[in-house]
Design an enzyme around this catalytic site. Sequence first.
Site, PDB file in Angstrom:
ATOM      1  N   GLY A  54      26.634   5.616  27.918  1.00 34.14           N
ATOM      2  CA  GLY A  54      27.779   6.354  28.454  1.00 34.14           C
ATOM      3  C   GLY A  54      27.480   7.344  29.559  1.00 34.14           C
ATOM      4  O   GLY A  54      28.362   8.100  29.964  1.00 34.14           O
ATOM      5  N   TRP A  75      26.934   6.926  32.822  1.00 31.19           N
ATOM      6  CA  TRP A  75      27.726   6.731  34.042  1.00 31.19           C
ATOM      7  C   TRP A  75      29.201   7.018  33.793  1.00 31.19           C
ATOM      8  O   TRP A  75      29.868   7.648  34.619  1.00 31.19           O
ATOM      9  CB  TRP A  75      27.531   5.315  34.572  1.00 31.19           C
ATOM     10  N   ASP A  97      30.731  -2.778  27.322  1.00 34.10           N
ATOM     11  CA  ASP A  97      29.361  -3.059  26.894  1.00 34.10           C
ATOM     12  C   ASP A  97      29.378  -3.829  25.582  1.00 34.10           C
ATOM     13  O   ASP A  97      30.321  -3.712  24.792  1.00 34.10           O
ATOM     14  CB  ASP A  97      28.566  -1.761  26.705  1.00 34.10           C
ATOM     15  N   ASP A 109      31.000  -8.963  25.078  1.00 33.07           N
ATOM     16  CA  ASP A 109      30.161  -9.651  26.060  1.00 33.07           C
ATOM     17  C   ASP A 109      31.043 -10.164  27.193  1.00 33.07           C
ATOM     18  O   ASP A 109      32.009 -10.900  26.948  1.00 33.07           O
ATOM     19  CB  ASP A 109      29.453 -10.813  25.358  1.00 33.07           C
ATOM     20  N   ASP A 154      25.537  -1.038  35.732  1.00 30.78           N
ATOM     21  CA  ASP A 154      24.154  -0.666  35.446  1.00 30.78           C
ATOM     22  C   ASP A 154      23.562  -1.628  34.414  1.00 30.78           C
ATOM     23  O   ASP A 154      22.618  -1.292  33.708  1.00 30.78           O
ATOM     24  CB  ASP A 154      24.098   0.772  34.927  1.00 30.78           C
ATOM     25  N   LYS A 205      23.140  -2.665  39.804  1.00 22.74           N
ATOM     26  CA  LYS A 205      21.683  -2.586  39.653  1.00 22.74           C
ATOM     27  C   LYS A 205      21.033  -3.918  40.022  1.00 22.74           C
ATOM     28  O   LYS A 205      21.571  -4.993  39.731  1.00 22.74           O
ATOM     29  CB  LYS A 205      21.315  -2.236  38.206  1.00 22.74           C
TER      30      LYS A 205
END
Length: 207
Positions: A63, A65, A83, A99, A122, A162
């Site tokens: 958490g 970000w 997530d 997912d 990320d 990322k």
Amino acid sequence: MSNNKKFNNSSQWIHNHINDFYVKYSYKNKLRSRSWFKLKEIDKKNNIFKSGMKVIDLGSFPGGWSKYVISKVGFKGLVIAVDKKFMNVIKGVNFIQGDINKKDILNKILSFKKKIHVLISDMSPNISGIKFVDDIKIIKLIKISLNISKKVLLKKGIFIVKAFQGIKLDYYIKKIKLFFLKVYLYKPNSSRSSSREIYIIAISKKK
């Protein structure tokens, strides 16, 4: 690798981690993770997040970000965190657990079609330690994130994802440039120097 070497490497990592300035600051200020600083640096450089914005945070656990973003967009804005792992509640953040490869979760994200100002990711794969394998895994996550960004971002929207320095990165930079006016790589100071982690910053989604 011998068991002794694995143990020594693990012990060294733990020592470095608990003595890390950003880790200590995170614990002290309840920031959830050191990744908070990475996004803060990216934001400071590009002036991304503004009051009232709608933002999707992929790979949000634990958490860091999401907590940073809600502090910037405020409760007039919207933060959707996604997530596979359960993430403890952050006031003002809407959490979707699941997912993104599953159709029902993907459909929930895509329901925000052309309404999102910024999509951040990320997400990181389970690291094998084999460079070639890990590169393929992270490229798959970049591809998924890019496809979602193409569908949900408003015109002139922003995409931050990322990546790892390695094979196929140049190829995906070129691909992202097809959809955004300005694309560049950025490694925050708070990202460990030993890490291949780097971020792709894509500004201003094309029509």
